[in-house]
Design a protein around this motif. Structure first.
Motif, PDB file in Angstrom:
ATOM      1  N   THR A  96      -8.318 -16.362  15.764  1.00 52.82           N
ATOM      2  CA  THR A  96      -8.532 -16.700  14.369  1.00 52.82           C
ATOM      3  C   THR A  96      -9.914 -17.249  14.184  1.00 52.82           C
ATOM      4  N   ILE A  97     -10.467 -16.897  13.055  1.00 53.90           N
ATOM      5  CA  ILE A  97     -11.753 -17.469  12.666  1.00 53.90           C
ATOM      6  C   ILE A  97     -11.436 -18.527  11.643  1.00 53.90           C
ATOM      7  N   MET A  98     -11.770 -19.692  11.920  1.00 54.07           N
ATOM      8  CA  MET A  98     -11.423 -20.806  11.051  1.00 54.07           C
ATOM      9  C   MET A  98     -12.383 -20.856   9.889  1.00 54.07           C
ATOM     10  N   LYS A  99     -11.873 -21.294   8.787  1.00 52.22           N
ATOM     11  CA  LYS A  99     -12.727 -21.427   7.614  1.00 52.22           C
ATOM     12  C   LYS A  99     -13.697 -22.570   7.849  1.00 52.22           C
ATOM     13  N   PRO A 100     -14.922 -22.364   7.514  1.00 56.17           N
ATOM     14  CA  PRO A 100     -15.831 -23.508   7.595  1.00 56.17           C
ATOM     15  C   PRO A 100     -15.450 -24.562   6.565  1.00 56.17           C
ATOM     16  N   ILE A 101     -15.760 -25.730   6.887  1.00 57.59           N
ATOM     17  CA  ILE A 101     -15.366 -26.808   5.972  1.00 57.59           C
ATOM     18  C   ILE A 101     -16.333 -26.832   4.823  1.00 57.59           C
ATOM     19  N   ARG A 102     -15.814 -26.618   3.677  1.00 53.98           N
ATOM     20  CA  ARG A 102     -16.644 -26.612   2.464  1.00 53.98           C
ATOM     21  C   ARG A 102     -15.991 -27.488   1.434  1.00 53.98           C
ATOM     22  N   ASN A 103     -16.239 -28.689   1.544  1.00 56.21           N
ATOM     23  CA  ASN A 103     -15.670 -29.593   0.543  1.00 56.21           C
ATOM     24  C   ASN A 103     -16.753 -30.084  -0.399  1.00 56.21           C
ATOM     25  N   GLN A 104     -17.399 -29.188  -1.018  1.00 49.89           N
ATOM     26  CA  GLN A 104     -18.427 -29.527  -1.998  1.00 49.89           C
ATOM     27  C   GLN A 104     -17.779 -29.784  -3.347  1.00 49.89           C
ATOM     28  N   ASP A 105     -18.049 -30.953  -3.870  1.00 48.51           N
ATOM     29  CA  ASP A 105     -17.593 -31.192  -5.240  1.00 48.51           C
ATOM     30  C   ASP A 105     -18.707 -30.861  -6.191  1.00 48.51           C
ATOM     31  N   GLU A 106     -18.476 -31.181  -7.426  1.00 49.51           N
ATOM     32  CA  GLU A 106     -19.454 -30.819  -8.451  1.00 49.51           C
ATOM     33  C   GLU A 106     -20.766 -31.549  -8.226  1.00 49.51           C
ATOM     34  N   LEU A 107     -20.636 -32.743  -7.750  1.00 51.74           N
ATOM     35  CA  LEU A 107     -21.836 -33.533  -7.555  1.00 51.74           C
ATOM     36  C   LEU A 107     -22.684 -32.939  -6.447  1.00 51.74           C
ATOM     37  N   ASP A 108     -21.967 -32.537  -5.414  1.00 51.43           N
ATOM     38  CA  ASP A 108     -22.694 -31.894  -4.329  1.00 51.43           C
ATOM     39  C   ASP A 108     -23.386 -30.638  -4.812  1.00 51.43           C
ATOM     40  N   LYS A 109     -22.643 -29.936  -5.569  1.00 49.12           N
ATOM     41  CA  LYS A 109     -23.217 -28.709  -6.117  1.00 49.12           C
ATOM     42  C   LYS A 109     -24.463 -29.007  -6.924  1.00 49.12           C
TER      43      LYS A 109
ATOM     44  N   ASP B  58     -20.338 -16.084   0.218  1.00 48.97           N
ATOM     45  CA  ASP B  58     -19.742 -14.911   0.831  1.00 48.97           C
ATOM     46  C   ASP B  58     -18.287 -15.187   1.093  1.00 48.97           C
ATOM     47  N   LYS B  59     -17.495 -14.436   0.415  1.00 47.19           N
ATOM     48  CA  LYS B  59     -16.070 -14.699   0.516  1.00 47.19           C
ATOM     49  C   LYS B  59     -15.539 -14.387   1.914  1.00 47.19           C
ATOM     50  N   SER B  60     -16.028 -13.304   2.437  1.00 47.58           N
ATOM     51  CA  SER B  60     -15.444 -12.858   3.696  1.00 47.58           C
ATOM     52  C   SER B  60     -15.694 -13.853   4.828  1.00 47.58           C
ATOM     53  N   THR B  61     -16.821 -14.517   4.708  1.00 48.79           N
ATOM     54  CA  THR B  61     -17.078 -15.517   5.729  1.00 48.79           C
ATOM     55  C   THR B  61     -16.837 -16.913   5.229  1.00 48.79           C
ATOM     56  N   ALA B  62     -16.637 -17.031   3.898  1.00 46.45           N
ATOM     57  CA  ALA B  62     -16.461 -18.306   3.245  1.00 46.45           C
ATOM     58  C   ALA B  62     -17.651 -19.214   3.517  1.00 46.45           C
ATOM     59  N   GLN B  63     -18.814 -18.597   3.496  1.00 49.09           N
ATOM     60  CA  GLN B  63     -20.037 -19.361   3.730  1.00 49.09           C
ATOM     61  C   GLN B  63     -21.061 -18.992   2.680  1.00 49.09           C
ATOM     62  N   ASP B  64     -22.000 -19.894   2.530  1.00 55.66           N
ATOM     63  CA  ASP B  64     -23.113 -19.584   1.634  1.00 55.66           C
ATOM     64  C   ASP B  64     -24.104 -18.712   2.370  1.00 55.66           C
ATOM     65  N   HIS B  65     -24.696 -17.881   1.631  1.00 60.29           N
ATOM     66  CA  HIS B  65     -25.661 -16.968   2.232  1.00 60.29           C
ATOM     67  C   HIS B  65     -26.919 -16.980   1.399  1.00 60.29           C
ATOM     68  N   VAL B  66     -27.988 -17.240   2.057  1.00 58.75           N
ATOM     69  CA  VAL B  66     -29.261 -17.222   1.344  1.00 58.75           C
ATOM     70  C   VAL B  66     -29.864 -15.836   1.520  1.00 58.75           C
ATOM     71  N   LEU B  67     -30.194 -15.272   0.348  1.00 60.86           N
ATOM     72  CA  LEU B  67     -30.715 -13.921   0.392  1.00 60.86           C
ATOM     73  C   LEU B  67     -32.086 -13.894   1.010  1.00 60.86           C
ATOM     74  N   THR B  68     -32.248 -12.934   1.840  1.00 63.82           N
ATOM     75  CA  THR B  68     -33.526 -12.789   2.479  1.00 63.82           C
ATOM     76  C   THR B  68     -34.497 -12.148   1.489  1.00 63.82           C
ATOM     77  N   PRO B  69     -35.796 -12.299   1.786  1.00 67.29           N
ATOM     78  CA  PRO B  69     -36.771 -11.644   0.869  1.00 67.29           C
ATOM     79  C   PRO B  69     -36.541 -10.144   0.785  1.00 67.29           C
ATOM     80  N   GLU B  70     -36.122  -9.465   1.871  1.00 68.36           N
ATOM     81  CA  GLU B  70     -35.842  -8.035   1.817  1.00 68.36           C
ATOM     82  C   GLU B  70     -34.696  -7.742   0.870  1.00 68.36           C
TER      83      GLU B  70
END
Lengths: 846, 463
Positions: A235-248, A264-276
């Motif tokens: 299993t791939i565990m979900k990363p802990i993302r407990n960001q509230d509104e303030l964090d956001k 990114d839903k599939s990884t449940a992580q934020d992804h920063v778009l590359t310049p490409e």
């Protein structure tokens, strides 16, 4: 183009596209067909659907590729592509090259270790490699033309390496089931590959590789602490993302990359778009090619030019065997020739048409006999049976109400005779068709129809197309046939009884008429002056007939009264003549009766003929009145007729046995009966104007006797029921016969004994008819009170038929007691006609 | 409605008048007033300018116009009688009897050109003067200045005076009906001579002495073998011709004296009845001077053309002219119908014949070319038995017919007679117009009617 699917391996061959590189392809692999190879040297990896997955479209020189599916569901997206120079592993969903390995490397690695070759089971390596490497690897898989050219040239030269490459690939495949632990070694030993991996480390594909759940809605994993499974099934565990509104918010405020950070839903992580990626997004947004290096307008090299080349593309000379006659064929032909010679093989028989099926003709009497002409004609002139009338509204099972008879009509219908009925059934109304009973008269009607068809004689009527106008004979207009009498000029009044007979003297100055009171009047024609009234005949007996003697030197009128014929000298006209007539009669001597033998003969004759002797009127009132001679008859005399010379005259005594006609001679004062036997009841007699013929009209026939030869010449069939009068044309060849059945028949004596022409213009009996002496006119008077004047021209040309045209109906006489015109006669010189009638008058029409 | 331009003129001239026509137009309101342009010149002369009239005008309308015009001229005031004068209008040689337009169409004239209309005083209607009764049909009649001579079917010849008193009747002489009579103009004193032809084939030359009221049979002209139908005495009264049923024409002299060289024959007439047998008459026979043979049927009319020429009509449809000097037939005009009567007029130089087809035909006996029949007058309903020219007018003639009517004709009006004289109740056998002022007719109703004809009077007055 073939596709084979084993349980583990899918092998596909790939369609080719024409390539500009084909000109260099002079050698082909054996397993490719020559033509295909010629046409397609540049491989085209078509996408093909395999379980709904799009594969790839890449242009490159691909020798062979295989699908490798080690674990269904995990590695299906990988493809192994053998490009001779490289072996490429692709992720077919993303078209990213997973691994690329040159064959030379593989060859070199062969010796080292078989274990190293497990390409698929390499774990993704975290991105420790620099971006540049990844970019180069990317460009590697997107083979440029130059590279392809290199590849081909290499291939060209290294044909013999082919076998080793295949071995390599096979080796790769056999290595699939290799130990996972060896992966680590591979990664270690293959830094380039790892570089590739690192290159793709932060792409979603990379994530995908770690998370094997596939492209499913990630909400399914909302309730789980894991987000999926990695390649090892952990299993791939979900990363802990407990960001509230303030964090956001803080993140938004502080993080300069927030705007290009996506979740990114599939990884449940934020992804920063590359310049490409950003550039790609911008390109897509602006509708450009997603790849910036893509040149859509690159120059096209036309290798199949329209210029004629000296050498063919494939300059293979014709095979030798195409020039050598075939031995096999020669043998075959020889066999056939031999067979024909020996008669074994015979020429094909001409095809006999299938014989018509012959049916037995049930109805023919004898088949062999040819049909007679009439039978053929009957067949030819076949008349189809008359058609039955089509059913009308009244035949309907549900006729309109107006076709339904009322009760009265039904009653009437029942009382009528079946033949008289208009319909042979009573129309009835039914609600629906199935309630209609069976028609009771069906058989009977069919039967009668059949009877009608074969018992009814049918005849073809020949219709002649004639204009009815043509049937009417072309007659001249009456106005062209003048003169003829047209109007009544003078009416001679004075008689007190019906005037039965009239006669005009030969000069045309005097008209004699006799009435039923026994009075004869002499009229001056021009003035209607009655100049003489001659009485003294047998009292009260009607004057039946009178006639002027046609001899111009004698002034005598023969009057038939009762049983006598009286010769009257009316003493008008030329004094010399009437005085001479008196003298002449004085001088006549009555034939002696009993003196000599002649007298005895006369006696015999008189015994035979019942004519009383002639008597002279010598004096007395009768003499004063002009009576000169009396001829007594035994019966009533109905007609007197003079011979044209005026010496003989005939008297008719109808119903007097065999002495119905008596001939009298004036100069000898003799009478004789010309016939020993007399058939029928004689109506009237007539002398031929120039020849010794006597016409005797009985009721139905006119007999013509030759008085000299004493024989019957002709018997004219008048076709009449009762002849009333006769008149003869002054030429003597034509005769008209009037009859009581309204006809006037014209006989051409030379032509026939039947009427040449029959005029039926009178409505009632024809009483009298006459010819004009000089003009071509004849007339008839009848009981309808009319005198009909006709033009009757007789031509001297024997070939020409007489022209008979009725020209005028003269009216004027009244009809009294069903009697109309009783006598008519023409003026001798003028085209005038006199007519006497039952209205006691005589009229002159001019 | 079409308008016609007409121009009037007359030959009867005794007055000179100038007309102001415009005045006439303005004043009257008659339908033709605005459209008619007339030109009157006549005794009742009117202006010469043309008039425009409606096509539908009748002669009565034109008559009114003339009267109006003359009134305007005050011509008629002088003579009040003139107001009753009626005019007849002659258009294109024919009297106007229908509407002007129809008349022009019949004549085939153009309606565009100006018509010349001649007008003259209309003939007054003949008035019945006398009616003479007799016992039998009258077959021939002729007038003298003082006497009326008539032959009858009772074989007698009767002389009346002009007042209608029977003077003398010859019961003896003819044994058969008299067919024609004729006066002979002699200038010998008081005595009158006349002829009578009869069916007994004789012509008798009679002498009538008015003072003694006696007739005497002078000569019995024998020669015809059948009934004598017609007689004609020449102008000088010296000769006469007779036509007969025996197809011959005979020429005789009228001299009352015995001719030298002729035999004097005493004749004893025997009647057929013995009881009545008696000597009836002494008389002299006269034989014809000439016999003209050529006709093939009864000669029904003869007339003198000149002193040496006669013409004859016959039932054989021909009119023949004869030269008496040579005794030859000069010409022969063939018709299509039997001729019952014939008369020649010196004035018009035409021969009029009565025909059995109810027409009166006019012939020019001297013309050879063209249509022989110049004109035919049609109105009778029966045979025309007798026809006589007027002695004064070249256009007038009188005819008697079997339809009981005597008609007077103007030859310029062939369809319509001038007057119908319908006094007779039976066939008209003879007419006479030898005296210009009197027309006589005898018929089968045993009567002779005398009609006064004033046309002669007018002419005479004019002269």
């Amino acid at each position: 183009m073939s596709c084979a699917l084993s349980s583990d391996v899918i092998e596909c061959s790939v369609s080719r596209r024409p390539s500009r590189l084909s000109r260099y392809n002079t050698v082909r692999p054996e397993n490719y067909k020559e033509r295909e190879w010629q046409e397609n040297t540049k491989l085209c990896l078509e996408f093909f659907e395999f379980k709904g997955i799009q594969i790839l479209r890449r242009y490159c020189t691909i020798y062979e590729f295989k699908f490798k599916c080690f674990i269904p569901g995990e590695c299906r997206r990988c493809i192994l592509i053998n490009c001779l120079k490289y072996i490429i592993f692709c992720n077919i969903s993303t078209m990213k090259v997973l691994k690329k390995r040159s064959i030379s490397d593989l060859k070199s690695d062969n010796a080292s270790s078989k274990d190293e070759v497990d390409l698929f089971h390499t774990k993704p390596i975290d991105s420790e490699d620099d971006d540049e490497d990844g970019n180069t690897s990317e460009s590697d898989i997107l083979l440029s033309d130059d590279e392809v050219g290199e590849v081909e040239s290499e291939y060209e030269t290294s044909e013999d390496e082919e076998g080793s490459v295949r071995e390599e690939i096979d080796k790769l495949i056999t290595l699939e089931g290799g130990d996972i632990s060896k992966k680590q070694q591979l990664t270690i030993k293959q830094p380039e590959l790892s570089k590739i991996y690192t290159d793709d480390a932060d792409t979603s594909d990379e994530e995908d590789l770690r998370n094997t759940v596939g492209n499913i809605p990630m909400e399914w994993y909302d309730d789980f602490p894991h987000i999926g499974y990695d390649l090892d099934g952990k299993t791939i565990m979900k990363p802990i993302r407990n960001q509230d509104e303030l964090d956001k918010f803080l993140n938004k405020m502080e993080n300069p990359d927030f705007w290009k950070t996506i979740y990114d839903k599939s990884t449940a992580q934020d992804h920063v778009l590359t310049p490409e990626e950003l550039e790609l997004v911008n390109r897509l947004k602006s509708g450009k090619f997603y790849d910036g290096k893509m040149d859509p307008y690159e120059p096209y090299i036309d290798f199949f030019t329209n210029e004629k080349m000296i050498h063919p593309v494939n300059n293979i000379p014709e095979h030798k065997r195409s020039f050598i006659p075939s031995v096999l064929e020669k043998r075959k032909v020889g066999k056939l020739v031999h067979a024909i010679k020996m008669g074994i093989l015979k020429p094909r028989k001409p095809k006999v048409p299938d014989e018509e099926v012959k049916f037995y003709d049930l109805w023919s009497d004898n088949k062999d006999d040819p049909k007679t002409h009439s039978e053929l004609a009957r067949q030819k002139m076949h008349i189809p049976a008359p058609k039955l009338t089509l059913p009308g509204h009244e035949h309907s099972y549900n006729p309109p109400p107006e076709y339904l008879p009322t009760k009265d009509e039904i009653e009437e219908w029942k009382q009528e005779e079946p033949e008289d009925r208009k319909l042979n059934f009573v129309p009835k109304k039914f609600n629906c068709l199935r309630k209609v009973p069976q028609y009771s008269n069906y058989v009977q009607e069919r039967f009668s129809r059949c009877l009608d068809l074969y018992l009814c004689p049918r005849q073809r009527k020949m219709k002649v197309n004639i204009d009815p106008e043509d049937l009417i004979p072309k007659l001249p207009k009456p106005s062209d046939l003048r003169p003829f009498p047209t109007f009544q000029a003078i009416c001679y009044r004075g008689h007190q009884a019906i005037v039965r007979s009239i006669s005009v003297d030969h000069t045309g100055q005097w008209l004699a008429s006799g009435d039923d009171n026994g009075i004869v009047r002499i009229w001056e024609v021009a003035t209607a002056r009655c100049v003489k009234e001659i009485t003294g005949f047998i009292a009260e007996s009607p004057i039946k007939c009178l006639s002027w003697c046609p001899n111009p030197s004698v002034s005598l009128l023969a009057v038939a009264v009762s049983k006598t014929v009286v010769m009257v000298n009316p003493s008008v006209g030329d004094r010399l003549i009437y005085q001479a007539t008196d003298n002449f009669i004085q001088s006549l001597e009555l034939p002696e009766m009993n003196t000599d033998k002649e007298g005895e003969e006369d006696m015999k004759q008189t015994k035979r003929s019942p004519v009383s002797p002639w008597t002279k009127v010598q004096s007395g009132v009768q003499y004063q009145d002009g009576h000169r001679l009396l001829i007594e008859h035994t019966k009533e005399v109905s007609k007197v007729a003079w011979h044209g010379k005026g010496d003989y005259f005939a008297s008719t005594l109808p119903g007097n046995g065999n002495a119905q006609v008596l001939l009298h001679q004036l100069t000898k004062l003799r009478s004789q009966n010309p016939f020993s036997k007399c058939k029928g009841a004689v109506q009237c007699v007539l002398f031929h104007p120039s020849r010794p013929f006597l016409f005797v009209a009985t009721q139905r026939y006119v007999r013509v006797y030759n008085l000299v030869k004493q024989e019957l010449i002709k018997k004219l069939m008048t076709n009449a029921k009762w002849i009333s009068s006769l008149a003869i044309h002054p030429e003597g060849d034509n005769l008209i016969v009037g009859s009581y059945d309204c006809r006037l028949s014209w006989f051409d004596m030379d032509l026939s004994t039947k009427p040449f022409h029959t005029l039926t213009y009178h409505k009632k009996a024809v009483r009298a008819c006459c010819f004009h002496r000089k003009y071509p006119l004849f007339a008839s008077g009848g009981d309808d009170g009319n005198v009909i004047v006709s033009h009757g021209m007789v031509y001297s040309d024997l070939m020409q038929n007489p022209l008979i045209v009725p020209v005028k109906v003269l009216k004027g006489h009244r009809v009294e007691r069903n009697l109309g015109v009783l006598d008519c006669c023409f003026h001798p010189n003028q085209p005038w006609i006199f007519s006497s009638a039952a209205d006691n008058t005589i009229r002159l029409f001019t | 409605m079409s308008h016609l331009q007409v121009k009037f003129h007359t030959k009867q001239q005794s007055f000179r008048v100038s007309t102001n026509l415009s005045f006439f137009f303005n004043k009257t309101n008659t339908p033709y007033s605005a459209q008619k342009k007339l030109n009157f010149l006549s005794r009742y002369k009117v202006g010469e300018s043309p008039f425009s009239v409606l096509g539908s005008v009748l002669s009565s309308d034109l008559n009114e116009v003339i009267h109006k015009l003359l009134e305007e001229e005050e011509r008629l005031d002088e003579d009040s009688d003139k107001s009753q004068v009626e005019f007849d209008f002659l258009v294109a040689g024919e009297l106007l009897r229908s509407t002007l337009l129809e008349h022009i169409h019949d004549k085939g004239l153009s309606v565009e050109s100006v018509l010349l209309v001649e007008y003259f005083e209309k003939e007054n209607a003949p008035e019945l003067e006398l009616c003479l009764d007799h016992k039998d049909w009258m077959s021939g009649v002729q007038l003298d200045e003082d006497f009326i001579l008539a032959g009858s079917y009772d074989c007698s010849v009767t002389v009346w005076d002009r007042k209608g008193d029977e003077l003398v009747s010859s019961s003896v002489g003819h044994s058969e009906p008299v067919k024609d009579v004729a006066w002979i103009k002699h200038s010998k004193g008081d005595e009158k001579y006349f002829l009578s032809g009869s069916q007994d084939q004789n012509i008798i030359l009679w002498k009538y002495e008015p003072s003694l009221l006696k007739v005497k049979c002078l000569f019995r002209c024998k020669g015809h073998s059948k009934s004598v139908e017609c007689l004609s005495v020449n102008r000088s009264g010296t000769k006469f011709v007779s036509g007969s049923w025996d197809c011959s024409i005979k020429l005789w002299t009228t001299s009352p004296d015995l001719e030298p060289g002729t035999k004097e024959v005493e004749e004893v007439e025997k009647l057929s009845s013995r009881k009545r047998q008696k000597v009836e008459k002494k008389g002299y026979h006269r034989t014809p001077k000439m016999t003209l043979c050529g006709h093939t049927e009864a000669v029904s009319g003869v007339s003198w053309l000149s002193e040496h020429e006669i013409c004859s009509g016959s039932w054989d449809h021909t009119i023949r002219t004869w030269d008496l000097r040579t005794g030859e037939e000069v010409s022969c005009l063939r018709g299509s119908k039997a001729i019952t009567s014939l008369d020649y007029s010196n004035l018009s130089r035409m021969v009029a014949t009565g025909n059995v087809d109810r027409h009166i035909r006019l012939w020019d006996p001297r013309s050879e070319e063209g249509a022989v029949v110049k004109s035919s007058l049609t109105s009778h309903q029966g045979w025309v038995t007798s026809v006589r020219w007027s002695p004064l007018s070249p256009h007038l003639l009188v005819s008697g017919s079997l339809d009981n009517v005597v008609k007077t004709w103007d030859t310029r009006s062939p369809k319509t007679p001038l007057y119908d004289l319908t006094s007779h109740t039976d066939k008209v056998m003879c007419v006479d117009w030898s005296q210009s002022e009197t027309i006589a007719s005898g018929g089968a109703d045993n009567k002779i009617f005398l009609f006064s004809s004033n046309s002669g009077n007018i002419e005479q007055k004019l002269e």
